[in-house]
Design an enzyme around this catalytic site. Structure first.
Site, PDB file in Angstrom:
ATOM      1  N   ASN A  45       0.849  -1.185   0.000  1.00 47.56           N
ATOM      2  CA  ASN A  45       0.000   0.000   0.000  1.00 47.56           C
ATOM      3  C   ASN A  45       0.890   1.241   0.000  1.00 47.56           C
ATOM      4  O   ASN A  45       1.927   1.281   0.652  1.00 47.56           O
ATOM      5  CB  ASN A  45      -0.988  -0.008   1.170  1.00 47.56           C
ATOM      6  N   ILE A  46       0.458   2.222  -0.777  1.00 46.74           N
ATOM      7  CA  ILE A  46       1.203   3.469  -0.912  1.00 46.74           C
ATOM      8  C   ILE A  46       0.210   4.602  -0.655  1.00 46.74           C
ATOM      9  O   ILE A  46      -0.684   4.836  -1.462  1.00 46.74           O
ATOM     10  CB  ILE A  46       1.836   3.594  -2.308  1.00 46.74           C
ATOM     11  N   GLU A  58      -2.768  -4.884  -3.105  1.00 50.19           N
ATOM     12  CA  GLU A  58      -3.289  -5.820  -4.092  1.00 50.19           C
ATOM     13  C   GLU A  58      -3.310  -5.186  -5.482  1.00 50.19           C
ATOM     14  O   GLU A  58      -2.888  -5.801  -6.464  1.00 50.19           O
ATOM     15  CB  GLU A  58      -4.708  -6.279  -3.714  1.00 50.19           C
ATOM     16  N   CYS A  91      -9.888  -4.560   0.285  1.00 43.68           N
ATOM     17  CA  CYS A  91     -10.977  -3.578   0.304  1.00 43.68           C
ATOM     18  C   CYS A  91     -11.889  -3.820  -0.902  1.00 43.68           C
ATOM     19  O   CYS A  91     -11.559  -4.599  -1.808  1.00 43.68           O
ATOM     20  CB  CYS A  91     -10.416  -2.153   0.290  1.00 43.68           C
ATOM     21  N   CYS A  94     -10.288  -3.115  -4.359  1.00 46.87           N
ATOM     22  CA  CYS A  94      -9.392  -4.198  -4.770  1.00 46.87           C
ATOM     23  C   CYS A  94     -10.179  -5.430  -5.206  1.00 46.87           C
ATOM     24  O   CYS A  94      -9.804  -6.110  -6.170  1.00 46.87           O
ATOM     25  CB  CYS A  94      -8.432  -4.552  -3.644  1.00 46.87           C
TER      26      CYS A  94
END
Length: 135
Positions: A45-46, A58, A91, A94
């Site tokens: 995650n960014i 993902e 989520c 995703c």
């Protein structure tokens, strides 16, 4: 999928997690995907101060594979790793991306911080998926 391959995929998701850029939430997530030809891609995650501009692990992994020339429906399996007490599901954004790029039966391995792994599938995560057939 053989247990050794599952373990390797989960380990890749765990090992990439420290690369997460998550200064706002401090919620690190790593993901790993295996393609049908055995190639592995990872993602983290960014975050961005404007949370809408944040990208999940993902999607980072899936988009990297696609940007390297892989076509939709060529993902063999996905693993997701977080530092959570419960299994960490993707989520909803995703999940919708997985519907676009994976087969419904594609296995998804969810982890939690005690090392346990739960196997589900894209269809298990999104039982009534919106797809191109709905358009």
């Amino acid at each position: 999928m053989k247990q050794e391959k599952i373990d390797n995929l989960v380990e890749e998701a765990i090992n990439i997690k420290p690369n997460s850029y998550s200064p706002y939430s401090n919620f690190r997530v790593g993901a790993a995907i295996e393609m049908n030809d055995g190639e592995l891609f990872t993602g983290v995650n960014i975050e961005n101060v404007s949370f809408g501009a944040t990208n999940c692990a993902e999607r980072s992994a899936i988009f990297t594979a696609i940007s390297q020339g892989y076509q939709p429906k060529t993902i063999k399996a996905i693993a997701v790793s977080g530092d959570t007490d419960e299994f960490l599901p993707p989520c909803s954004i995703c999940r919708q991306v997985m519907v676009e790029f994976c087969e419904p039966e594609t296995p998804v391995y969810l982890t939690r911080k005690d090392g346990k792994v739960l196997e589900t599938s894209v269809e298990g995560l999104v039982p009534f998926a919106f797809s191109t057939m709905d358009m």
